[in-house]
Design a protein around this motif. Structure first.
Motif, PDB file in Angstrom:
ATOM      1  N   LEU A 174      41.024-126.701 -82.001  1.00 30.57           N
ATOM      2  CA  LEU A 174      40.822-125.778 -83.124  1.00 30.57           C
ATOM      3  C   LEU A 174      40.162-124.482 -82.676  1.00 30.57           C
ATOM      4  O   LEU A 174      40.376-123.423 -83.266  1.00 30.57           O
ATOM      5  N   ALA A 175      39.355-124.564 -81.624  1.00 33.18           N
ATOM      6  CA  ALA A 175      38.625-123.373 -81.159  1.00 33.18           C
ATOM      7  C   ALA A 175      39.491-122.422 -80.353  1.00 33.18           C
ATOM      8  O   ALA A 175      39.189-121.227 -80.252  1.00 33.18           O
ATOM      9  N   SER A 186      47.425-121.313 -84.612  1.00 34.05           N
ATOM     10  CA  SER A 186      46.412-121.442 -85.665  1.00 34.05           C
ATOM     11  C   SER A 186      46.909-122.327 -86.794  1.00 34.05           C
ATOM     12  O   SER A 186      46.195-123.214 -87.271  1.00 34.05           O
ATOM     13  N   PHE A 235      38.378-130.696 -81.956  1.00 34.60           N
ATOM     14  CA  PHE A 235      37.472-129.555 -82.128  1.00 34.60           C
ATOM     15  C   PHE A 235      37.775-128.464 -81.102  1.00 34.60           C
ATOM     16  O   PHE A 235      37.825-127.272 -81.430  1.00 34.60           O
ATOM     17  N   LEU A 283      36.114-124.590 -89.014  1.00 32.70           N
ATOM     18  CA  LEU A 283      37.130-124.152 -88.058  1.00 32.70           C
ATOM     19  C   LEU A 283      38.511-124.097 -88.697  1.00 32.70           C
ATOM     20  O   LEU A 283      39.343-123.249 -88.342  1.00 32.70           O
ATOM     21  N   ASN A 314      40.689-120.774 -88.768  1.00 34.81           N
ATOM     22  CA  ASN A 314      42.057-120.736 -88.262  1.00 34.81           C
ATOM     23  C   ASN A 314      43.023-120.161 -89.287  1.00 34.81           C
ATOM     24  O   ASN A 314      43.958-119.431 -88.931  1.00 34.81           O
ATOM     25  N   VAL A 372      41.054-119.422 -82.255  1.00 31.53           N
ATOM     26  CA  VAL A 372      39.944-118.577 -82.729  1.00 31.53           C
ATOM     27  C   VAL A 372      39.471-117.684 -81.589  1.00 31.53           C
ATOM     28  O   VAL A 372      39.290-116.467 -81.750  1.00 31.53           O
TER      29      VAL A 372
END
Length: 372
Positions: free
Chosen positions: A16-17, A49, A13, A70, A74, A20
């Protein structure tokens, strides 16, 4: 949520952030380096991404809306980052026409190189100059040691017109020209220790054009906390060019990428063109890290020039690659290459950025006597 997710889930998580956050921060209209630094690695953020999407598909073992959201974000970041750099690919129409005719005395070639002050491979730079034979050579980060090493340019290669600013603060600058210079000035737009050069250059046809050699300070945790001074210097030059309506070349290490908002605003205010658009990224930094490169060294010109050639040259031991460009002064091209004038909002934004930097009142520090 935490009771359901494993440590691996939380790490995924967080990963993935990252792209962003890197995509969103430059959208904030702040000058601090934390926001502006992510203008540079757009290709790398796009790649990250896409990698995150792939890893999410491989590792995610259950359908969970935060991960799905997410993943979609992305994908949107990937598309957005590619869109931001798309003008510097062959998907975009070239902004500058290519000149394929002969040299009629209106051709000018130049080589610009940030040498990296501690670098001691002056021989590689001299070899590049000997091979390309440019009319004009600009070196950045050059101190007295580099000035001594580059003496053969004057003594053996005919670069008899010079402007020398040896400094130990990584902002030294040396200009060498085979073509006559006049009205050469050392400028300090927004900081006493950050010089630039403005001069007039005579083409072999006898016509005079104007040149600006720039190397503003970048926003970074080790140099300037904000991009305020860099942005103001670029926009002050752009405003002067627009006011005087010169035939002009602007080149050097601008410490900004071509696709940033400031570079776009500089082009819009000045009316200058970028020969790389529609042709490629021409990344020059960092020379030692192939996966972390972006275009920091630039050549812009007025719409009455056409491009014959532009290349990123092999390394010279610096963290920057040199850039070589050859251009044809062609006033007739202005009719088909001229950029639209900036709108009122762009003019106001430029004015505000310049005022924020509190530019120096006494810009010209030294004028060079013209050589006969």
């Amino acid at each position: 949520m935490s009771a359901v997710f494993s440590l691996t889930d939380w790490l995924l998580f967080a990963l993935l952030a990252v792209p962003v956050l890197a995509t969103l921060l430059p959208l904030v209209n702040r000058d601090h380096w934390i926001f502006r630094i992510f203008d540079f690695p757009r290709i790398q953020i796009a790649a990250l991404s896409l990698l995150c999407v792939v890893l999410n598909v491989i590792w995610q073992r259950h359908d969970s809306w935060p991960f799905i959201a997410l993943e979609l974000v992305n994908l949107a970041c990937f598309a957005y980052q590619l869109w931001e750099i798309s003008a510097y690919t062959r998907l975009h129409k070239p902004e500058v026409l290519r000149y394929t005719g002969g040299d009629d005395g209106r051709t000018v070639s130049l080589l610009t190189s940030n040498v990296l002050t501690p670098n001691r491979r002056a021989d590689l730079l001299l070899a590049a100059v000997a091979q390309r034979q440019p009319d004009v050579v600009l070196t950045l980060e050059t101190d007295l040691w580099w000035e001594t090493q580059l003496a053969p340019l004057e003594q053996e290669h005919g670069y008899v017109y010079t402007v020398k600013i040896p400094l130990d603060n990584l902002y030294g600058m040396h200009l060498y020209s085979r073509l006559p210079l006049r009205n050469a000035e050392v400028r300090h737009w927004v900081a006493e220790d950050i010089p630039s050069i403005a001069a007039e250059l005579q083409l072999r046809s006898g016509e005079w054009i104007r040149i600006y050699c720039l190397h503003p300070m970048p926003p970074s945790p080790t140099e300037a906390d904000t991009s305020t001074d860099r942005d103001a210097e670029l926009l002050l030059v752009g405003r002067e060019i627009a006011k005087n309506n010169h035939s002009v070349l602007v080149f050097g290490d601008l410490n900004d990428v071509a696709w940033s908002r400031t570079s776009r605003l500089f082009q819009q205010i000045s009316g200058l063109l970028d020969p790389r658009k529609g042709r490629g990224l021409y990344s020059t930094f960092h020379a030692k890290y192939p996966l972390l490169r972006w275009p920091l060294d630039h050549i812009f010109h007025s719409s009455n020039f056409m491009m014959t050639d532009i290349q990123v040259l092999p390394g010279i031991g610096s963290d920057h690659f040199p850039v070589y460009g050859k251009f044809q002064f062609a006033p007739a091209a202005e009719a088909v290459q001229e950029k639209d004038a900036p709108d009122a909002e762009e003019v106001q934004e430029a004015k505000e950025k310049i005022a924020e930097a509190e530019p120096l009142k006494e810009v010209v520090r030294e004028k060079y006597a013209d050589k006969d």
